[in-house]
Design a protein around this motif. Structure first.
Motif, PDB file in Angstrom:
ATOM      1  N   SER A 146     129.893   5.805  65.960  1.00 43.04           N
ATOM      2  CA  SER A 146     129.700   4.628  65.127  1.00 43.04           C
ATOM      3  C   SER A 146     131.084   3.871  65.642  1.00 43.04           C
ATOM      4  O   SER A 146     130.871   2.453  65.813  1.00 43.04           O
ATOM      5  CB  SER A 146     130.156   5.110  63.611  1.00 43.04           C
ATOM      6  N   HIS A 147     132.160   4.621  66.135  1.00 43.08           N
ATOM      7  CA  HIS A 147     133.332   3.802  66.896  1.00 43.08           C
ATOM      8  C   HIS A 147     133.092   3.129  68.027  1.00 43.08           C
ATOM      9  O   HIS A 147     133.677   2.039  68.299  1.00 43.08           O
ATOM     10  CB  HIS A 147     134.398   4.728  66.358  1.00 43.08           C
ATOM     11  N   ALA A 148     132.158   3.679  68.645  1.00 41.93           N
ATOM     12  CA  ALA A 148     131.919   2.961  70.032  1.00 41.93           C
ATOM     13  C   ALA A 148     131.146   1.650  70.111  1.00 41.93           C
ATOM     14  O   ALA A 148     130.974   1.177  71.222  1.00 41.93           O
ATOM     15  CB  ALA A 148     130.978   4.324  71.086  1.00 41.93           C
ATOM     16  N   ILE A 149     130.546   1.278  68.916  1.00 39.58           N
ATOM     17  CA  ILE A 149     129.870   0.211  68.752  1.00 39.58           C
ATOM     18  C   ILE A 149     130.623  -1.198  69.031  1.00 39.58           C
ATOM     19  O   ILE A 149     130.204  -2.083  69.564  1.00 39.58           O
ATOM     20  CB  ILE A 149     129.443  -0.013  67.299  1.00 39.58           C
ATOM     21  N   GLU A 150     131.960  -0.654  68.753  1.00 38.41           N
ATOM     22  CA  GLU A 150     133.000  -1.872  69.305  1.00 38.41           C
ATOM     23  C   GLU A 150     132.803  -2.265  70.915  1.00 38.41           C
ATOM     24  O   GLU A 150     133.280  -3.483  71.094  1.00 38.41           O
ATOM     25  CB  GLU A 150     134.465  -1.464  68.897  1.00 38.41           C
ATOM     26  N   ALA A 151     132.662  -1.415  71.711  1.00 36.52           N
ATOM     27  CA  ALA A 151     132.291  -1.871  73.065  1.00 36.52           C
ATOM     28  C   ALA A 151     131.379  -2.842  73.287  1.00 36.52           C
ATOM     29  O   ALA A 151     131.555  -3.629  74.577  1.00 36.52           O
ATOM     30  CB  ALA A 151     131.755  -0.525  73.667  1.00 36.52           C
ATOM     31  N   GLU A 152     130.581  -3.191  72.404  1.00 35.90           N
ATOM     32  CA  GLU A 152     129.368  -4.216  72.643  1.00 35.90           C
ATOM     33  C   GLU A 152     130.029  -5.801  72.424  1.00 35.90           C
ATOM     34  O   GLU A 152     129.527  -6.749  72.623  1.00 35.90           O
ATOM     35  CB  GLU A 152     128.319  -4.134  71.525  1.00 35.90           C
ATOM     36  N   ARG A 178     123.850  18.129  62.394  1.00 36.01           N
ATOM     37  CA  ARG A 178     125.111  18.311  63.140  1.00 36.01           C
ATOM     38  C   ARG A 178     125.167  16.832  64.212  1.00 36.01           C
ATOM     39  O   ARG A 178     126.201  16.316  64.228  1.00 36.01           O
ATOM     40  CB  ARG A 178     124.971  19.250  64.349  1.00 36.01           C
ATOM     41  N   SER A 179     123.885  16.550  64.425  1.00 34.90           N
ATOM     42  CA  SER A 179     123.892  15.170  65.217  1.00 34.90           C
ATOM     43  C   SER A 179     124.122  13.947  64.384  1.00 34.90           C
ATOM     44  O   SER A 179     125.004  13.007  64.898  1.00 34.90           O
ATOM     45  CB  SER A 179     122.260  14.848  65.621  1.00 34.90           C
ATOM     46  N   ARG A 180     123.757  14.035  63.072  1.00 39.44           N
ATOM     47  CA  ARG A 180     124.058  13.016  62.115  1.00 39.44           C
ATOM     48  C   ARG A 180     125.498  13.189  61.866  1.00 39.44           C
ATOM     49  O   ARG A 180     126.180  11.701  61.783  1.00 39.44           O
ATOM     50  CB  ARG A 180     123.412  13.075  60.716  1.00 39.44           C
ATOM     51  N   LYS A 181     126.416  13.923  61.839  1.00 35.39           N
ATOM     52  CA  LYS A 181     127.825  14.042  61.704  1.00 35.39           C
ATOM     53  C   LYS A 181     128.453  13.805  62.961  1.00 35.39           C
ATOM     54  O   LYS A 181     129.296  12.743  62.808  1.00 35.39           O
ATOM     55  CB  LYS A 181     128.286  15.579  61.366  1.00 35.39           C
ATOM     56  N   PHE A 182     127.888  13.867  64.022  1.00 34.02           N
ATOM     57  CA  PHE A 182     128.713  13.363  65.540  1.00 34.02           C
ATOM     58  C   PHE A 182     128.262  12.071  65.428  1.00 34.02           C
ATOM     59  O   PHE A 182     129.315  11.305  65.835  1.00 34.02           O
ATOM     60  CB  PHE A 182     127.856  14.062  66.484  1.00 34.02           C
ATOM     61  N   LYS A 217     132.466   5.340  77.696  1.00 37.16           N
ATOM     62  CA  LYS A 217     132.540   6.622  78.514  1.00 37.16           C
ATOM     63  C   LYS A 217     133.262   7.618  77.702  1.00 37.16           C
ATOM     64  O   LYS A 217     132.791   8.747  77.714  1.00 37.16           O
ATOM     65  CB  LYS A 217     133.343   6.516  79.625  1.00 37.16           C
ATOM     66  N   PRO A 218     134.230   7.312  76.859  1.00 37.01           N
ATOM     67  CA  PRO A 218     134.703   8.406  76.182  1.00 37.01           C
ATOM     68  C   PRO A 218     133.920   9.048  75.066  1.00 37.01           C
ATOM     69  O   PRO A 218     133.747  10.641  74.875  1.00 37.01           O
ATOM     70  CB  PRO A 218     135.970   7.856  75.132  1.00 37.01           C
ATOM     71  N   ALA A 219     133.065   8.189  74.495  1.00 40.16           N
ATOM     72  CA  ALA A 219     131.968   8.516  73.715  1.00 40.16           C
ATOM     73  C   ALA A 219     130.847   9.465  74.451  1.00 40.16           C
ATOM     74  O   ALA A 219     130.632  10.552  73.820  1.00 40.16           O
ATOM     75  CB  ALA A 219     131.311   7.345  72.843  1.00 40.16           C
ATOM     76  N   TYR A 220     130.517   8.977  75.338  1.00 43.38           N
ATOM     77  CA  TYR A 220     129.496   9.825  76.285  1.00 43.38           C
ATOM     78  C   TYR A 220     130.197  11.060  76.620  1.00 43.38           C
ATOM     79  O   TYR A 220     129.463  12.100  76.604  1.00 43.38           O
ATOM     80  CB  TYR A 220     129.005   8.893  77.503  1.00 43.38           C
ATOM     81  N   GLU A 221     131.484  11.267  76.925  1.00 43.17           N
ATOM     82  CA  GLU A 221     132.172  12.399  77.426  1.00 43.17           C
ATOM     83  C   GLU A 221     131.884  13.229  76.378  1.00 43.17           C
ATOM     84  O   GLU A 221     131.784  14.460  76.421  1.00 43.17           O
ATOM     85  CB  GLU A 221     133.536  12.005  77.941  1.00 43.17           C
ATOM     86  N   GLU A 237     116.863  10.680  66.963  1.00 44.79           N
ATOM     87  CA  GLU A 237     116.983   9.835  65.750  1.00 44.79           C
ATOM     88  C   GLU A 237     118.310   9.578  65.038  1.00 44.79           C
ATOM     89  O   GLU A 237     118.556   8.459  64.843  1.00 44.79           O
ATOM     90  CB  GLU A 237     115.800  10.118  64.780  1.00 44.79           C
ATOM     91  N   GLU A 238     118.900  10.918  64.920  1.00 40.77           N
ATOM     92  CA  GLU A 238     120.252  10.470  64.642  1.00 40.77           C
ATOM     93  C   GLU A 238     121.276   9.760  65.183  1.00 40.77           C
ATOM     94  O   GLU A 238     122.094   8.993  64.720  1.00 40.77           O
ATOM     95  CB  GLU A 238     120.648  12.039  64.107  1.00 40.77           C
ATOM     96  N   LEU A 239     121.290   9.857  66.736  1.00 45.31           N
ATOM     97  CA  LEU A 239     122.197   9.416  67.265  1.00 45.31           C
ATOM     98  C   LEU A 239     121.690   7.978  67.754  1.00 45.31           C
ATOM     99  O   LEU A 239     122.742   7.097  67.568  1.00 45.31           O
ATOM    100  CB  LEU A 239     121.997  10.264  68.824  1.00 45.31           C
ATOM    101  N   TYR A 240     120.857   7.791  67.744  1.00 45.45           N
ATOM    102  CA  TYR A 240     120.165   6.307  68.199  1.00 45.45           C
ATOM    103  C   TYR A 240     120.315   5.239  67.051  1.00 45.45           C
ATOM    104  O   TYR A 240     120.642   4.150  66.882  1.00 45.45           O
ATOM    105  CB  TYR A 240     118.718   6.276  68.684  1.00 45.45           C
ATOM    106  N   ALA A 241     120.244   5.715  65.808  1.00 39.37           N
ATOM    107  CA  ALA A 241     120.317   4.944  64.345  1.00 39.37           C
ATOM    108  C   ALA A 241     121.760   4.579  64.422  1.00 39.37           C
ATOM    109  O   ALA A 241     121.791   3.553  63.579  1.00 39.37           O
ATOM    110  CB  ALA A 241     119.962   5.807  63.321  1.00 39.37           C
ATOM    111  N   VAL A 242     122.703   5.156  64.891  1.00 39.40           N
ATOM    112  CA  VAL A 242     124.109   4.718  64.766  1.00 39.40           C
ATOM    113  C   VAL A 242     124.564   3.984  66.259  1.00 39.40           C
ATOM    114  O   VAL A 242     125.271   3.104  66.209  1.00 39.40           O
ATOM    115  CB  VAL A 242     125.003   6.221  64.600  1.00 39.40           C
TER     116      VAL A 242
END
Length: 416
Positions: A27-33, A17-21, A46-50, A81-86
């Motif tokens: 993955s799309h929130a990387i653009e914020a950087e 579930r974490s990998r899918k999320f 913030k939308p990704a965190y919400e 691990e799943e969340l941080y890898a992305v």
């Protein structure tokens, strides 16, 4: 069998579930950087965190006994691990909030927890918490006796209120989404200037809104580009007399308890970054021929580099899981294992990321590829929770010097 690295059914479900999320949302929130300022980058996440809060990932980090859904640090490590890898930035905002809550979870009274935790247990909004330990100029020696300064932020009792004065920095999300402060701040303060550090430093609870909290600047960090690391001033911040977390004067012990689990998770951060880099490099090596007639994975040097990287990933994950398990069962070896997992994992990640960039070549120096970003994130890991030089000296070295220290303890505990 006591030693078993297979996941339970619930852990495997959490992992998937974490990998899918992570793939579908983070993955799309990387653009914020790519935005120009730290605050713009942070606001854009913030939308990704919400979405992360709505999906229940913060609840997964709060213990069952406190109303959350966490069965322990090992489960948290599998998820992280799943969340941080992305997306390391948004995941660090989540874990920074968990760290900010730990003094409340470990040392808070029932009244404090009942009053403050519900906002973090809801699967709505974007609640933030921060552990305000680090101060400008560094906090490597918080317990330093005179003439050393140690903790410089003070909390002075005036009537039935504590008045906090000082400056803090490098505290995840501490000034919140609007510079007015996170929902909860756990602030390390000197509460008795005449007492030894082990009895004169406390953790104070500061709730939002906090008049007297002044934003100074957002640090332009090398990595974790969309994670907010502010420097701020506390000028006459007033909190009720009873808003001490844990015992008055017991701040150093409470801080150590909070950072033990955090250290073990740094090892998992390292696994996540190495894993992401390995997956990219493996795909690159399978398809890129660099002007030759065969994919470069056919070359021994590339094969050896990939093999070494994969061994580092697997060994670091096992080490970090062992540390998490020790924290979960409150093993006497938990602090040692957590520190070792942090130091080993963080330094291994920097080496492995550099080695994999050599496999890819000069293109890895281009931010169009992920390796440069991953290395920038990895460079922070040896500095998290105290730099590795200081952690070795002030924590691991101290453990090894104890007369009762048993070097075989970490491998000889029996299940009771």
């Amino acid at each position: 069998m006591a030693i078993d690295f297979r996941l339970t059914a619930s852990q495997r479900e959490l992992q998937l579930r974490s990998r899918k999320f992570a793939k579908e949302v983070l993955s799309h929130a990387i653009e914020a950087e790519t935005l120009p300022t730290p605050e713009e980058r942070f606001a854009a996440t913030k939308p990704a965190y919400e979405a992360m809060i709505a999906a229940g990932f913060l609840r997964k980090c709060i213990p069952l006994v406190a109303g959350g859904e966490s069965a322990g640090l090992t489960d948290t490590a599998i998820m992280v691990e799943e969340l941080y890898a992305v997306n390391a930035s948004v995941t660090l905002t989540l874990i920074g909030t968990v760290l900010g809550l730990l003094p409340l979870l470990i040392g808070g009274t029932q009244e404090q927890r009942s009053r403050l935790l519900p906002a973090f247990l809801k699967q709505a909004g974007a609640p933030l918490a921060g552990f305000c330990a680090t101060e400008p100029g560094g906090s490597a020696n918080p317990a330093s006796p005179p003439p050393g300064e140690g903790v410089r932020t003070t909390a002075t009792l005036r009537g039935d209120r504590w008045i906090i004065d000082g400056r803090k920095s490098w505290v995840s999300s501490a000034t919140g989404w609007d510079r007015k402060g996170a929902d909860i701040l756990s602030v390390l303060c000197r509460t008795d200037p005449d007492a030894p550090a082990e009895r004169g430093i406390s953790v104070m609870l500061v709730e939002r809104p906090a008049p007297g909290l002044f934003f100074e600047r957002a640090i332009q960090s090398l990595g974790h580009r969309a994670h907010l690391l502010p420097q701020f001033n506390l000028k006459g911040v007033s909190v009720p007399r009873d808003d001490v977390l844990g015992s008055r004067g017991g701040g150093l012990a409470l801080t150590a308890a909070c950072f033990t689990g955090a250290a073990a998770l740094v090892g998992i951060f390292a696994v996540a970054l190495m894993r992401a880099a390995f997956e990219f490099t493996l795909a690159f090596a399978r398809t890129e021929m660099r002007g030759g007639i065969d994919p470069i994975i056919e070359h021994q040097a590339v094969g050896y580099a990939l093999a070494d990287a994969k061994m580092a990933i697997e060994s670091t994950r096992c080490f970090a899981w062992r540390a998490c398990q020790a924290v979960d069962v409150q093993s006497p070896s938990a602090q040692e294992l957590a520190i070792e997992a942090k130091v080993h994992g963080s330094e291994t990640a920097v080496r492995v990321l550099t080695d994999l960039m050599r496999v890819v070549g000069i293109e890895s120096y281009d931010h169009a590829l992920p390796l440069g970003r991953l290395l920038q994130d990895a460079l922070a890991l040896p500095l998290f929770g105290g730099g590795n030089v200081g952690v070795r000296r002030r924590q691991l070295h101290v453990i090894l010097k104890r007369p009762e220290y048993d070097p075989l303890m970490t491998s000889s505990e029996a299940e009771v």
